[in-house]
Write an enzyme that holds these catalytic residues in place. Sequence first.
Site, mmCIF file in Angstrom:
data_model
loop_
_atom_site.group_PDB
_atom_site.id
_atom_site.type_symbol
_atom_site.label_atom_id
_atom_site.label_comp_id
_atom_site.label_asym_id
_atom_site.label_seq_id
_atom_site.Cartn_x
_atom_site.Cartn_y
_atom_site.Cartn_z
ATOM 1 N N HIS A 279 1.057 -1.252 0.056
ATOM 2 C CA HIS A 279 -0.019 -0.011 0.032
ATOM 3 C C HIS A 279 0.860 1.344 0.084
ATOM 4 C CE1 HIS A 279 -3.291 -2.706 0.608
ATOM 5 N NE2 HIS A 279 -2.568 -3.383 1.443
ATOM 6 N N GLU A 293 -2.731 0.239 7.886
ATOM 7 C CA GLU A 293 -1.899 -0.774 7.261
ATOM 8 C C GLU A 293 -0.367 -0.228 6.709
ATOM 9 O OE1 GLU A 293 -1.919 -4.654 4.386
ATOM 10 O OE2 GLU A 293 -3.612 -3.383 4.563
ATOM 11 N N HIS A 346 2.313 -7.209 4.691
ATOM 12 C CA HIS A 346 1.020 -6.552 4.997
ATOM 13 C C HIS A 346 0.650 -6.797 6.039
ATOM 14 C CE1 HIS A 346 0.376 -5.964 0.557
ATOM 15 N NE2 HIS A 346 1.293 -6.492 0.200
ATOM 16 N N GLU A 414 1.348 -11.753 5.881
ATOM 17 C CA GLU A 414 0.252 -10.913 6.697
ATOM 18 C C GLU A 414 0.914 -11.037 8.059
ATOM 19 O OE1 GLU A 414 -1.950 -9.183 5.409
ATOM 20 O OE2 GLU A 414 -2.679 -10.046 3.423
#
Length: 459
Positions: A279, A293, A346, A414
């Site tokens: 992101h 995030e 992430h 993650e």
Amino acid sequence: MRKMVLGILLVLLCLPFYGTNAEAAGSFKDVSTGHRAYKEISYLANGNIVSGSLTGYFYPDKIVTRGEAAAMIGRSLNLNGTKRNTQFSDVGSQYFASGYIQSAVEANVLSGYKDGTFQPDKPVNRGEMAVLISKAFKYNFGGTLSGAANALISRGISQGVADGSFGTEKDIIRADFSVFLARAINYKLRLTPVVSFEMERTVTADSLNVRTGPSTLYPRTGALNKGAKVEVAYAVGSWAFIKSGNIEGLVHSSYLNAPINAGNESILSQKMIVIDPGHGGSDPGAAAYGIREKDVVLDTALRVKALLAKTPFQYKLTRETDKYISLSERVNIAKQASADTFVSIHANAFNGSANGSETYYYAAYQNPNTSDSKLLATKIQKRLLAAWNLYDRGVKNGNFHVIRENTMPAVLVELGFIDNKKDNEKLASAAWRQEAAKAIYWGILDYYKEKGLDVSNLY
């Protein structure tokens, strides 16, 4: 009139080359044969790595700028110097060193500033010079100014100043920069001209010219026939310094049976690791309990970078600031860097009820990286579970663009679920993010250890 003359002079100084090789090498009006840097300046000039003004002056006492340093390093490493657009707001496509600046950034030799500028006219000091040369030739320097200074001193490339220090904050002049760069390229110019020839290669060309410098502009010292064995000491970009019998010099490594990457002091320095904070910019990712995030993963990635900076590995982040980068751009950054491993970071989100850590790799029948990607994912997941002690969601096949479209072992981590209160507490904590960074770093080391590399001293 005085301002006009000065402006013309500065333009001349910034031009990439002037005159012919012969003129550049031996007839600088301000660099006599008795000049302390005559030998090194002449050596670089022979290969058009440095040059002077149209009027025949070198200006040895002129302070080196970041743009000039990029050009000299770029020519030494045979980087692509074609003028082009760069990622920096203050370096246009027509700037004389635009190509070298962008190429050096892509090679992880140079970087810009957080505001998106490069500041090409900013002076370079001796400490920055030491870091620049250490990165260019892949010396293990621990990511510090003192480490870079010691890397050059220990190799006989540089020494301290009159007060006994390295003079880290002193601006460096063209004469001194030329001395240090020439010595990095050709060990015979060093204060202590001794290196180890530790790697063996075989010549694959019918006839391979050995030269005194890293380009065809340099004279030959001899030639080797196909099948000849050579011993390699180190590399200068795509060239390798070799010896075979009584012949020593530089050859293009594409004519050897295995590539020699820049600064190949160890096999670890040949490995490029790309870390991808997900992101960024207009894409915040998931958000909950006051954190986003994009911020969490960037901070974690920067912490991984700090750990990698203390190793011989090459490394690169797809972003180091809060900016938007498309998925395809992230993949291209890894490909252009010739990455050996790619790790995308992430944080997850669902509906507040899901929790835990998981790591993805892309599995497809035709994908040659499936087994190595799974191995890398497994190593990182194991370390992350040990560090954060969250629920183990496992190692999984994931059809994500950044791991599907890449051409090297690639994984997507993650860390935890940002909308789960328990997971969020760790994602929001700087101390826990440091533990996650160490887990990712150790997982990468575990992967390379499994692949047969000696990384035992890097834990």
